[in-house]
Scaffold this active site. Structure first.
Site, mmCIF file in Angstrom:
data_model
loop_
_atom_site.group_PDB
_atom_site.id
_atom_site.type_symbol
_atom_site.label_atom_id
_atom_site.label_comp_id
_atom_site.label_asym_id
_atom_site.label_seq_id
_atom_site.Cartn_x
_atom_site.Cartn_y
_atom_site.Cartn_z
ATOM 1 N N LYS A 142 18.144 -0.672 -3.092
ATOM 2 C CA LYS A 142 16.696 -0.767 -3.245
ATOM 3 C C LYS A 142 16.411 -0.739 -4.740
ATOM 4 C CE LYS A 142 13.874 1.699 -4.020
ATOM 5 N NZ LYS A 142 13.147 1.846 -5.322
ATOM 6 N N THR B 9 21.855 0.416 -10.417
ATOM 7 C CA THR B 9 20.437 0.235 -10.173
ATOM 8 C C THR B 9 19.923 1.367 -9.317
ATOM 9 O OG1 THR B 9 18.707 -1.272 -9.536
ATOM 10 C CG2 THR B 9 20.588 -1.096 -8.054
ATOM 11 N N GLU C 157 9.354 -6.249 -8.901
ATOM 12 C CA GLU C 157 7.889 -6.124 -8.891
ATOM 13 C C GLU C 157 7.227 -7.279 -9.634
ATOM 14 O OE1 GLU C 157 7.135 -2.262 -10.484
ATOM 15 O OE2 GLU C 157 7.388 -1.267 -8.554
ATOM 16 N N SER D 215 3.452 5.322 -9.228
ATOM 17 C CA SER D 215 4.669 5.001 -8.481
ATOM 18 C C SER D 215 5.872 5.352 -9.325
ATOM 19 C CB SER D 215 4.704 3.528 -8.105
ATOM 20 O OG SER D 215 4.801 2.739 -9.278
#
Lengths: 403, 403
Positions: free
Chosen positions: A188, A199, A279, A403
């Site tokens: 993810k 990551t 994103e 976030s």
């Protein structure tokens, strides 16, 4: 989707594709949205070798500190992962929460019939930095999830869904080697993506027979060439973790070269999936720097261009603004020849010997994939970075809420 | 608008506030919009001392290469500046264009009655990188502009207007010292703003009596503390130039300390004006890092945070997302104590000893000015960087057209 002569790679399966692994995902109530937020990956054995690479950020989340400790044994039975909270910058109470989560997993697996200690359980978290996890929801979820563990396609896919945050799709893949051993993986990561060893969160599994040292060597080589060369926004998370677990259940012991190649192919595919779902992405961009004095300098130059806001906004606008590329690479701390440097977009030369090429302003960059190549004209080394454009959606997604 | 006990600073005047300077600005037709695009600053003397600092980008525009050469004499009579084209990445023909522009200015000034050589003329350009300048429009403009030279308020203001690109307002200021000497200045720069010695284009003037060495010392000290610490988007232009010209017309010879302080105050005010009009700005942000092992480390840490896209988008959203600040500073190559690090927004503590402070999520950042302070908790050194947020307007302005 890449396939070598030796193997076949599919995205319909993930961490439970190799024999000896079960996984599950469920909604424990950590996310206020009620979406799945807890995942467990369980290695039934017979082997339990494991390796991991972690964020290089000096600010490390509690689960990273925990998992680094337990990985020092080269041995893991399970990985528990949650979305909905990073458990980062939470002080020593946060570390106690990570430890308690591992204890709860160990107790639940022991009750379920597999004697397990907390030191055999890695913990990964993702979400907002700075808040404590709701342990009153997480711990009951852990007790429940061991009953959901499943092999085959469903368990791995459920787990891949449960670790998503701003990801729009789950990322997983399975690699089936012709010699009857397999590698699975899930990941993810949609923002804060400039992994400096790994990551956001990624779990790889294999049923190959391999020692912890072999796994560690394969994982370090693979992450150096893949996740380390993905740079969406220059931001390196406090929680970055990549784990590789081996069950030995295939009873096949590949050579180090075979293992290296398979783990590299898996990481490469997952890195592609991360880039494609970053994103605000509207362009998938590969920046390749050649003609460099060394591979390290090529990498620094490619990363500098990949992080440049003016290059990234131009690409969002499909604008072949090569002048911004030169301005960006000119501030990288690398050797280059200003009078011989060259740039091309998708194979069309736009700058030759430091000046504009005919038709440079007319190159069509309206497609989603852009390959930006820069020749520094001082050597023979090259390296690539995967990145994305800088779009309105990136700004929106990262300004509209915490976030 | 800062004022010391020794001086008074106003923004209604610019480079022609000091005695001995004339300036002009006009539309030569370089910009297709028809707006003013050519400026000339002329030093009538009696002195002609000058100093300059230039971009550290390895890709340097032709006018930078020209001006660096002529500045080696420490002597300038005039500076000619154009917007509408950067004359960067234009190869040797671009350098010939810059040289020819200086020759044309020298010839026009000589015809006008002031014997001038091309080596006494600095050239500055700003605009799109990669295209040749329209010399058929620029050269007639140069012949015309010498007839427009004027002192007082109008000449300097016209020149400040003519160097604008995506700037929405001209930037200028004048500092009047109580001992009857003056400093004037103008600047432009809205994007590609991470000057690594200077900002886009800036011309400073003074009627003080000072040697080229004194001017150079004052200019280097001032730019190091001001333009070098402004970082809007991490991008350093190919054309950055700051020039300081002294006429001696006041017949006052300030001490080096007085000159340093005045030039610093002028650069500080112009840097503020550049930040306030940066592309897409909705927040004026100052990032201060304290408790660092050295000033250099404080500066690196502040710059790393100021360039972080996730911090900048959070600030655009008025979101006190201090976890992103910690994630950003954690990747800076500096010493810090993760268990003692502290963060505050506009004086309100949001992170203490590496964990969230009570009420941290409720800090009000809806105003335009944000002061972000970080204490690394390992030493006593501090430094600040001026920056801005990352807004939709920044993306729009930099993706919608080539600039």
């Amino acid at each position: 989707m890449a396939s070598g002569a030796q193997w076949h790679l599919v995205r319909s399966q993930g961490v439970t594709a190799p024999a000896g692994f079960r996984a599950a995902g469920l909604a424990a109530g950590i996310k206020v949205s009620g979406r799945a937020d807890l995942a467990l990956v369980f290695n039934e054995g017979p082997d339990h070798g494991a390796a991991g690479v972690f964020t290089t950020n000096k600010i490390k989340a509690a689960p990273v500190l925990w998992s680094q400790q337990v990985l020092s044994t080269g041995h893991l039975r399970a990985v528990v992962l949650n979305s909905g909270g990073a458990n980062a910058c939470t002080g020593s109470p946060g570390f106690v929460d990570a430890h308690q989560t591992a204890e709860e997993v160990a107790a639940a697996l022991s009750n379920w019939g597999t004697e397990t200690g907390a030191v055999e359980v890695a913990v990964c978290s993702t979400g907002l930095i700075g808040d404590r996890l709701p342990m009153d929801k997480l711990l009951p979820g852990v007790r429940e999830i061991v009953h959901e563990l499943a092999g085959g396609i469903s368990g791995g896919t459920d787990a891949a869904h449960a670790i998503m945050t701003t990801d729009t799709v789950p990322k997983q893949a399975a690699l089936h080697h012709k010699d009857k051993w397999n590698v699975g993986g899930m990941a993810k990561g949609a923002g804060m993506l400039a992994p400096a060893l790994a990551t956001m969160l990624c779990v790889l599994t294999t049923d190959a027979v391999a020692t912890a040292e072999q796994l560690d060597a394969a994982l370090r080589k693979a992450t150096r060439m893949t996740f380390d060369r993905l740079d969406v926004d220059g931001a390196t998370s406090t929680n970055d973790t990549v784990l590789l677990l081996a069950s030995g259940a295939s009873e096949v012991a590949p050579t180090q070269d075979e293992l290296d190649a398979a783990v590299l192919a898996m990481c490469d595919d997952l890195a592609d999936q991360l880039m494609a779902d970053a994103e605000g992405v509207t362009k998938r961009v590969r920046v390749t720097v050649g003609g460099a004095a060394s591979e390290a300098e090529a990498l620094v130059a490619a990363r500098t261009v990949a992080r440049d806001s003016l290059v990234k906004t131009a690409l969002f606008g499909s604008d072949p603004n090569w002048g911004r590329v030169l301005a960006a690479v000119g501030i990288a701390p690398v050797m280059l020849d200003p009078e011989r440097i060259a740039v091309s977009f998708n194979g069309s030369p736009v700058c030759i010997d430091g000046a504009g090429a005919p038709g440079a302003r007319d190159v069509d960059l309206s497609g989603m994939d852009i390959h930006l190549e820069i020749d520094l004209a001082v050597g023979t080394s090259a390296a690539s970075i995967r990145t994305t454009d800088l779009s309105h959606a990136y700004v929106e997604e990262n300004s509209a809420y915490s976030s």
